[in-house]
Motif scaffolding. Structure first.
Motif, PDB file in Angstrom:
ATOM      1  N   SER A 194       9.092 -11.623  -2.836  1.00 55.57           N
ATOM      2  CA  SER A 194       7.886 -12.379  -3.162  1.00 55.57           C
ATOM      3  C   SER A 194       6.934 -11.499  -3.959  1.00 55.57           C
ATOM      4  N   LEU A 253      -2.136  -7.808  -6.586  1.00 58.62           N
ATOM      5  CA  LEU A 253      -1.333  -9.030  -6.586  1.00 58.62           C
ATOM      6  C   LEU A 253      -1.577  -9.884  -7.829  1.00 58.62           C
ATOM      7  N   GLU A 273       3.948 -10.958  -3.241  1.00 62.10           N
ATOM      8  CA  GLU A 273       3.196 -10.145  -2.267  1.00 62.10           C
ATOM      9  C   GLU A 273       3.971  -8.886  -1.890  1.00 62.10           C
ATOM     10  N   GLU A 274       5.278  -9.028  -1.688  1.00 60.91           N
ATOM     11  CA  GLU A 274       6.115  -7.864  -1.354  1.00 60.91           C
ATOM     12  C   GLU A 274       6.143  -6.865  -2.508  1.00 60.91           C
ATOM     13  N   ARG A 322       1.462 -10.870 -10.528  1.00 60.43           N
ATOM     14  CA  ARG A 322       1.878 -12.215 -10.942  1.00 60.43           C
ATOM     15  C   ARG A 322       1.886 -12.353 -12.458  1.00 60.43           C
ATOM     16  N   ALA A 330       3.836  -6.464  -4.813  1.00 62.49           N
ATOM     17  CA  ALA A 330       2.525  -5.819  -4.896  1.00 62.49           C
ATOM     18  C   ALA A 330       2.399  -4.694  -3.868  1.00 62.49           C
ATOM     19  N   ALA A 331       2.878  -4.947  -2.650  1.00 64.10           N
ATOM     20  CA  ALA A 331       2.793  -3.927  -1.591  1.00 64.10           C
ATOM     21  C   ALA A 331       3.631  -2.708  -1.925  1.00 64.10           C
TER      22      ALA A 331
END
Length: 383
Positions: free
Chosen positions: A338, A350, A340-341, A354, A343-344
């Motif tokens: 994802s 984030l 989010e993953e 995208r 970005a982490a």
């Protein structure tokens, strides 16, 4: 003024107000961008750790003067937004920082003197370092190794110091090769005084003189130690020719190992204090013993980065910017992730992730899948 000129001014300001490596400021710039970060630092509206790194100098406004001085010297400020920024080699500093290694932040920009492209000289590069108080044996070996590397079209990186560093630079020049001097002071500092002519020759004969310190910055011991991470990061491997038990050369070798680079050491007479550091590196498995140019190429070539063992074309990802490269590195070839993953894992905000994923998809570096994003199959065979 173009957007790139504004970013260059902002990064010149930030280089002046923070003493490298300034990891908190680097992270702040990566998150906010150089223009917003510079504005926040000037106004003292920044996180506490960034304030700690910039408070002493945030009112020093010399960016335009620094760029003008550099221009008079025939130097320029290379920034991550430039095409010639060596994003791929410097990525290892981000990776080490995420593992918790202290002081491993990327430079905010680099002052560069010489006509060669910074990204080009790092495509195949070996660092040759060693003691300032070198023996005749050490200077001979260092010069011969650098001469041999030049003959194989491999750039020779070193620190411009007396002893082994100077022998390495001179050996590369004698072999009509490219050599790069990384400084722990400004490119105009004239240090060391006995190597001013050598530094001029490096810049004039296809090499580069590089520093993250603004013009006028004086040499200092801590700056040379900080500089060593760049010597290690920008080369595929480091050869220590001579080193005492405690030395800057050993510091460079240790940093290279932390960054996942090949570390090599040349043995010397067991009676020589200048070879103790090399022997200990070998004994402790911190370095591979090398005695010839063939040994060096065989060891460093295991990374697939040297002539004859690397693809003739540059990596397709070499044209990606720093954030895009970090996002691409966070992608898997098989299972999707994802946004989010990603970005982490990458440390890129984030919203920025995208936007970059869409751009990477257009350029066939990434593709959507049922459970998120993964590396594009179309690029697998061209990496």
């Amino acid at each position: 003024m173009s957007g790139l000129d504004e970013e260059r001014l902002a990064r010149a300001y930030l280089l002046r107000v923070a003493e490298p490596p300034a990891p908190a400021l680097h992270a702040f710039v990566a998150e906010q961008g150089p223009l917003a970060a510079a504005k926040a630092v000037r106004a003292d509206h920044c996180p506490p750790r960034v304030r700690d790194e910039t408070a002493a100098r945030r009112d020093v406004e010399r960016a335009e003067d620094d760029l003008a001085v550099a221009d008079r010297l025939g130097a320029r400020l290379v920034i991550p937004e430039d095409d010639e920024w060596p994003a791929w080699p410097l990525l290892c500093l981000d990776q080490a920082g995420r593992r918790g290694v202290q002081g491993m932040a990327q430079p905010l920009a680099l002052w560069v003197r010489g006509d060669a492209r910074l990204d080009t000289v790092t495509e195949a590069a070996i660092a040759v370092v060693g003691s300032r108080a070198a023996t005749g044996y050490g200077e001979h070996v260092g010069g011969e190794l650098a001469y041999g590397l030049a003959g194989h079209e491999i750039s020779v990186f070193s620190g411009a110091a007396y002893g082994i560093d100077g022998a390495a630079h001179r050996g590369a020049l004698a072999g009509s090769g490219v050599t790069v001097a990384l400084l722990g002071c400004g490119v105009d500092a004239g240090y060391p005084a006995g190597h001013v002519a050598l530094l001029n020759k490096i810049a004039e004969r296809g090499g580069l003189v590089v520093s993250e310190y603004p013009p006028g910055t004086s040499p200092a011991r801590h700056r040379f130690l900080v500089r060593n991470r760049l010597i290690a990061a920008l080369s595929q491997g480091t050869v220590v020719v001579e080193a005492g038990r405690r030395s800057g050369a050993r510091n460079t070798a240790t940093t290279a190992g932390v960054l996942g680079k090949v570390v090599m050491a040349v043995p010397g007479p067991v009676t020589s204090a200048m070879s103790i550091g090399c022997h200990e590196l070998i004994q402790e498995s911190g370095a591979t013993l090398v005695t010839s140019i063939d040994d060096v190429i065989a060891q460093a070539g295991k990374l697939g980065a040297l002539p004859g063992e690397r693809a003739s074309a540059r990596r397709p990802t070499d044209r990606l910017g720093p954030d895009a490269l970090r996002v691409h590195e966070a992608l898997d070839r098989g299972q999707g992730k994802s946004a989010e993953e990603i970005a982490a894992e990458s440390g890129v905000p984030l919203v920025r992730v995208r936007a970059l994923l869409s751009a990477l998809e257009i350029d066939e570096f990434a593709q959507r899948c049922d459970n998120g994003w993964k590396r594009s199959a179309a690029r697998r065979g061209r990496r």
